[in-house]
Write a protein that holds these residues in place. Structure first.
Motif, PDB file in Angstrom:
ATOM      1  N   LEU A 151      25.189  -2.986 -55.434  1.00 21.59           N
ATOM      2  CA  LEU A 151      24.325  -4.049 -55.960  1.00 21.59           C
ATOM      3  C   LEU A 151      24.297  -4.054 -57.488  1.00 21.59           C
ATOM      4  CD1 LEU A 151      21.329  -3.781 -53.452  1.00 21.59           C
ATOM      5  CD2 LEU A 151      23.003  -5.630 -53.607  1.00 21.59           C
ATOM      6  N   LEU A 152      24.392  -2.870 -58.089  1.00 22.79           N
ATOM      7  CA  LEU A 152      24.438  -2.815 -59.557  1.00 22.79           C
ATOM      8  C   LEU A 152      25.672  -3.499 -60.115  1.00 22.79           C
ATOM      9  CD1 LEU A 152      23.201   0.833 -60.207  1.00 22.79           C
ATOM     10  CD2 LEU A 152      21.992  -1.285 -60.718  1.00 22.79           C
TER      11      LEU A 152
ATOM     12  N   GLU B 280      15.948   0.192 -54.130  1.00 17.54           N
ATOM     13  CA  GLU B 280      15.496   1.327 -54.941  1.00 17.54           C
ATOM     14  C   GLU B 280      14.197   1.905 -54.379  1.00 17.54           C
ATOM     15  OE1 GLU B 280      15.137  -0.223 -58.834  1.00 17.54           O
ATOM     16  OE2 GLU B 280      17.260   0.044 -59.357  1.00 17.54           O
TER      17      GLU B 280
ATOM     18  N   SER C 229      27.039  -6.041 -58.688  1.00 20.10           N
ATOM     19  CA  SER C 229      26.972  -7.453 -58.302  1.00 20.10           C
ATOM     20  C   SER C 229      25.796  -8.116 -59.020  1.00 20.10           C
ATOM     21  CB  SER C 229      26.785  -7.588 -56.782  1.00 20.10           C
ATOM     22  OG  SER C 229      27.849  -6.952 -56.109  1.00 20.10           O
ATOM     23  N   PRO C 230      26.001  -9.091 -59.903  1.00 17.75           N
ATOM     24  CA  PRO C 230      24.886  -9.753 -60.594  1.00 17.75           C
ATOM     25  C   PRO C 230      24.103 -10.689 -59.668  1.00 17.75           C
ATOM     26  CG  PRO C 230      26.968 -10.782 -61.174  1.00 17.75           C
ATOM     27  CD  PRO C 230      27.332  -9.593 -60.326  1.00 17.75           C
ATOM     28  N   GLY C 231      22.831 -10.921 -60.019  1.00 20.30           N
ATOM     29  CA  GLY C 231      22.016 -11.875 -59.258  1.00 20.30           C
ATOM     30  C   GLY C 231      21.386 -11.289 -58.019  1.00 20.30           C
ATOM     31  N   ALA C 232      21.264  -9.937 -57.918  1.00 21.31           N
ATOM     32  CA  ALA C 232      20.677  -9.322 -56.718  1.00 21.31           C
ATOM     33  C   ALA C 232      19.521  -8.414 -57.127  1.00 21.31           C
ATOM     34  CB  ALA C 232      21.735  -8.539 -55.952  1.00 21.31           C
ATOM     35  N   GLU C 233      18.681  -8.872 -58.063  1.00 19.41           N
ATOM     36  CA  GLU C 233      17.616  -8.019 -58.581  1.00 19.41           C
ATOM     37  C   GLU C 233      16.559  -7.723 -57.516  1.00 19.41           C
ATOM     38  OE1 GLU C 233      18.836 -10.581 -60.043  1.00 19.41           O
ATOM     39  OE2 GLU C 233      19.668  -9.842 -61.953  1.00 19.41           O
ATOM     40  N   GLU C 234      16.170  -8.732 -56.747  1.00 21.00           N
ATOM     41  CA  GLU C 234      15.133  -8.520 -55.736  1.00 21.00           C
ATOM     42  C   GLU C 234      15.600  -7.548 -54.664  1.00 21.00           C
ATOM     43  OE1 GLU C 234      12.272 -11.195 -52.795  1.00 21.00           O
ATOM     44  OE2 GLU C 234      13.706 -12.178 -54.149  1.00 21.00           O
ATOM     45  N   THR C 235      16.826  -7.758 -54.196  1.00 15.21           N
ATOM     46  CA  THR C 235      17.385  -6.832 -53.195  1.00 15.21           C
ATOM     47  C   THR C 235      17.517  -5.442 -53.784  1.00 15.21           C
ATOM     48  OG1 THR C 235      18.634  -8.677 -52.262  1.00 15.21           O
ATOM     49  CG2 THR C 235      19.276  -6.460 -51.587  1.00 15.21           C
ATOM     50  N   LEU C 236      17.903  -5.369 -55.059  1.00 11.44           N
ATOM     51  CA  LEU C 236      18.070  -4.075 -55.711  1.00 11.44           C
ATOM     52  C   LEU C 236      16.742  -3.337 -55.802  1.00 11.44           C
ATOM     53  CD1 LEU C 236      19.884  -2.092 -57.262  1.00 11.44           C
ATOM     54  CD2 LEU C 236      19.408  -3.400 -59.331  1.00 11.44           C
ATOM     55  N   ARG C 237      15.667  -4.055 -56.138  1.00 13.89           N
ATOM     56  CA  ARG C 237      14.357  -3.401 -56.204  1.00 13.89           C
ATOM     57  C   ARG C 237      13.925  -2.881 -54.847  1.00 13.89           C
ATOM     58  NH1 ARG C 237      13.233  -7.679 -59.900  1.00 13.89           N
ATOM     59  NH2 ARG C 237      12.323  -8.924 -58.220  1.00 13.89           N
TER      60      ARG C 237
END
Length: 384
Positions: A80-81, A94, A83-91
């Protein structure tokens, strides 16, 4: 060196030798020690995951499964890091990774022997985490020293160090001044003797040059020079004697200062010995208390293990009973639904029967009246 003696004497209680004297201090230390253990185990987790097949039997199925899940989440976060545009999924990932790490550390801390074995078997390279762990251990020792040092003792310790340092500095200044005076006196005496020797040599040279022409005069001058030399030598010897007396006096003062410092050093050594004996007694008392508490802990832990096993059995029974209760509730619900359907069917039948009966009664009444009407008409025709 004299100034270092009192400072060294005040460092009797090192952090590694201090023991907690209250429950609050012990709780704080337990939290700090658990944090250090968690940091060390967190540092070992990547190496354990890298050699999971090797440690799988030691870790057990539960910890191994959690480590595999943790590795899976780490790989997903790495993806995910990139891949841009996946901040919500990344949070969200995490947050799951943090929960997974807490679960793994909880399982490790539940088995201290496993943690010790992994520390000896897992080889970890040097990393910035070592610096942080070392700094945290130093912070733990610093906190222990601060917790066990009361404000009054701290002020007394600082005042004692300042007094001894000031006294040592004053003694050092006095000795330095005396040594400078002694060196100046010796240098002055040496210069005076060199001047007299040079004067004598000059006189001898002059006498040798004038020996042929003025022998008698030279003899007289020589006698006068010898007298003057003897006089100067006696004066120089007197000054040397006075300087020697001054040097002896300064040496006596120096010896007195040395004796004073030795007495102070002996007093500090006695205090140190008393403190070491007291510390040894406290250590023995602590070991005895900890042995008793360890025995109590083992008894409580045995009872806890037994109750935990009983709880597991009860949980299994509870699960079975809950499943049976769910089945019974489902059957009751079906029976209730069936009874309601039967009641509705019975009511529908009753309404239909009532309607049929009402229709039949109406038909019978109409037929009766029709027959009666026909009979009345037939009688009327017969009469007519």
């Amino acid at each position: 060196e004299k100034a270092a003696t009192p400072l060294g004497a005040m460092r009797v209680l090192e952090p590694c030798q201090l023991k907690p004297d209250s429950a609050e201090t012990e709780r704080i230390l337990i939290v700090l020690d658990e944090t250090i253990t968690k940091l060390e185990m967190t540092r070992l987790i990547p190496r354990i995951i890298g050699s999971l097949e090797r440690f799988a039997r030691m870790l057990g199925p539960e910890i191994t499964a959690n480590l595999l899940e943790h590795q899976k989440l780490s790989n997903e976060i790495q993806h995910l890091l990139a891949s841009p545009g996946a901040e919500e999924t990344l949070r969200a990932k995490e947050q799951r990774l943090k929960c997974s790490l807490r679960q793994i550390l909880r399982l490790f801390l539940a088995n201290p022997l496993l943690c010790q074995g992994l520390k000896y078997q897992v080889q970890v390279r040097a990393s910035p985490a070592d610096v942080f762990i070392k700094a945290f251990v130093e912070f733990r020792d610093f906190m222990l020293e601060k917790l066990l040092t009361s404000p009054a003792k701290e002020r007394e310790k600082i005042q004692f160090v300042e007094e001894m340092s000031l006294k040592a500095e004053q003694n050092k200044e006095v000795i330095t001044a005396l040594q400078a005076e002694l060196a100046a006196a010796i240098q002055t005496q040496k210069e005076e003797m060199e001047r007299k020797d040079k004067m004598i040599e000059d006189l001898k040279t002059s006498m040798e040059h004038l020996a042929k022409d003025r022998k008698a005069e030279i003899q007289q001058v020589k006698k006068e020079g010898e007298k003057q030399q003897e006089k100067e030598v006696r004066a120089a010897q007197g000054r040397c004697a006075r300087l020697q007396e001054d040097v002896q006096h300064l040496r006596v003062q120096f010896s007195a200062l040395v004796q004073e410092h030795r007495a102070s050093e002996l007093l500090l050594k006695k205090r140190k010995c008393r403190a070491e004996v007291e510390i040894e007694n406290w250590i023995q008392k602590y070991d005895t208390d900890m042995a008793q508490k360890q025995a109590t802990f083992e008894e409580i832990h045995a009872v806890y293990t037994e109750e935990k096993a009983q709880l597991a059995q009860l949980m299994e029974k509870h699960a079975l009973l809950l499943q049976e209760y769910s089945q019974i509730e489902e059957e009751r619900k079906m029976l209730k639904q069936k009874e309601e359907e039967e009641l509705q069917e019975q009511a529908r039948r009753n309404r239909a029967a009532t309607r049929i009966q009402a229709t039949w009664r109406g038909f019978v009444v109409r037929a009766f009246f029709k027959a009666k009407l026909k009979k009345a008409k037939a009688k009327a025709k017969g009469k007519g």
